[in-house]
Design an enzyme around this catalytic site. Sequence first.
Site, PDB file in Angstrom:
ATOM      1  CG  ASN A 100      40.770 124.095 102.870  1.00 11.63           C
ATOM      2  OD1 ASN A 100      42.370 123.613 102.858  1.00 11.63           O
ATOM      3  ND2 ASN A 100      40.588 124.269 104.015  1.00 11.63           N
ATOM      4  CG  ASP A 105      45.941 125.812 111.292  1.00 11.00           C
ATOM      5  OD1 ASP A 105      45.727 126.799 110.850  1.00 11.00           O
ATOM      6  OD2 ASP A 105      45.177 124.890 112.134  1.00 11.00           O
TER       7      ASP A 105
HETATM    8  C1  FPP Z   1      45.445 127.141 107.166  1.00  9.98           C
HETATM    9  O1  FPP Z   1      45.998 128.923 107.925  1.00  9.98           O
HETATM   10  C2  FPP Z   1      46.156 126.860 105.826  1.00  9.98           C
HETATM   11  C3  FPP Z   1      45.425 126.670 105.116  1.00  9.98           C
HETATM   12  C4  FPP Z   1      44.096 126.682 104.329  1.00  9.98           C
HETATM   13  C5  FPP Z   1      46.319 127.411 103.096  1.00  9.98           C
HETATM   14  C6  FPP Z   1      47.274 126.924 103.239  1.00  9.98           C
HETATM   15  C7  FPP Z   1      48.366 127.535 101.892  1.00  9.98           C
HETATM   16  C8  FPP Z   1      49.620 128.296 102.071  1.00  9.98           C
HETATM   17  C9  FPP Z   1      50.318 127.549 103.132  1.00  9.98           C
HETATM   18  C10 FPP Z   1      49.584 128.868 101.129  1.00  9.98           C
HETATM   19  C11 FPP Z   1      49.570 128.225  99.956  1.00  9.98           C
HETATM   20  C12 FPP Z   1      50.271 127.459  98.999  1.00  9.98           C
HETATM   21  C13 FPP Z   1      51.447 127.062  98.265  1.00  9.98           C
HETATM   22  C14 FPP Z   1      51.874 125.456  98.587  1.00  9.98           C
HETATM   23  C15 FPP Z   1      51.725 127.671  97.414  1.00  9.98           C
HETATM   24  P1  FPP Z   1      44.361 129.109 107.792  1.00  9.98           P
HETATM   25  O2  FPP Z   1      43.922 130.241 106.888  1.00  9.98           O
HETATM   26  O3  FPP Z   1      43.315 127.972 108.542  1.00  9.98           O
HETATM   27  O4  FPP Z   1      44.876 129.697 109.057  1.00  9.98           O
HETATM   28  P2  FPP Z   1      43.462 129.944 110.381  1.00  9.98           P
HETATM   29  O5  FPP Z   1      43.411 128.762 111.416  1.00  9.98           O
HETATM   30  O6  FPP Z   1      44.658 131.261 111.650  1.00  9.98           O
HETATM   31  O7  FPP Z   1      42.382 131.055 109.770  1.00  9.98           O
END
Ligand code: FPP
Length: 246
Positions: A72, A24
């Site tokens: 998501n 996250d």
């Molecule tokens: C949460 O951060 C993250 C995600 C919903 C996506 C996770 C994806 C990756 C780490 C990259 C791609 C993965 C692979 C396996 C290549 P957020 O966007 O909710 O962050 P925030 O809470 O700060 O907005």
Amino acid sequence: MPIAPRPATPDPSPGPQHIAIIMDGNGRWAKSRGLPRIAGHRRGADAVRKVIRGAGELGIPVLTLFAFSTENWTRPADEVSDLMGLLRHYLRNELEELGRNGARLRVIGDRDRLAKDIQKDISDAETRTRANTRIDVNICINYGARDEILRATRNLARKVAAGELAVEKIDEATFERELLTAGVPDPDLLIRTSGEQRISNFLLWQCAYAELVFVDTLWPDFGKEHLEKAIAEFRKRERRYGGVGA
Ligand code: FPP
């Protein structure tokens, strides 16, 4: 006569055998730099590479990463499309790196809603990393624990209705065989980055006894040293599984 230094006592507590991570903070990482959210996700993918390598070096046998949840899809369409693009890119371009790390890839989640080409990339990546034995890497894509539990329940209900299974025979082992994680040991350590302290529909059945470690680091900044700290925290905890302990 000088006293010989005592040999270092080996740490008797076993380390975690399966670490699950809620990655996250990509969005906040990008925002704090005035960058678009996708830049945070890209750096998040770099962190995925670092952490897989680090976990392998630390001798962790199983690592499970939450990359895209069933919830998501409610994000803005361009962000969903960017994330899918990143996953596609990862599945096509990381196979050599996974091979160097001895990592066997498995994707956990409902694949039916994913684009056909991504479904194919997933099965290709799983086939091409199948013989790797150092670390099992599970990437959860379109995964939601409630959805998984409902599917398992429906499957068992169908078997009961068809007369293939007696209700009394439904126990934890029977139920686990219907989960998307069938055959994967339960995580013993669950880490969530970015300071949030929630499980967010991730491995609800499987994390029944997991130690929870919440760290403030945003996912793109997370690396092997953070993993080591979380493992040290895990080792300090006394795991009682509902009993009274030693
Ligand atoms: C949460 O951060 C993250 C995600 C919903 C996506 C996770 C994806 C990756 C780490 C990259 C791609 C993965 C692979 C396996 C290549 P957020 O966007 O909710 O962050 P925030 O809470 O700060 O907005």
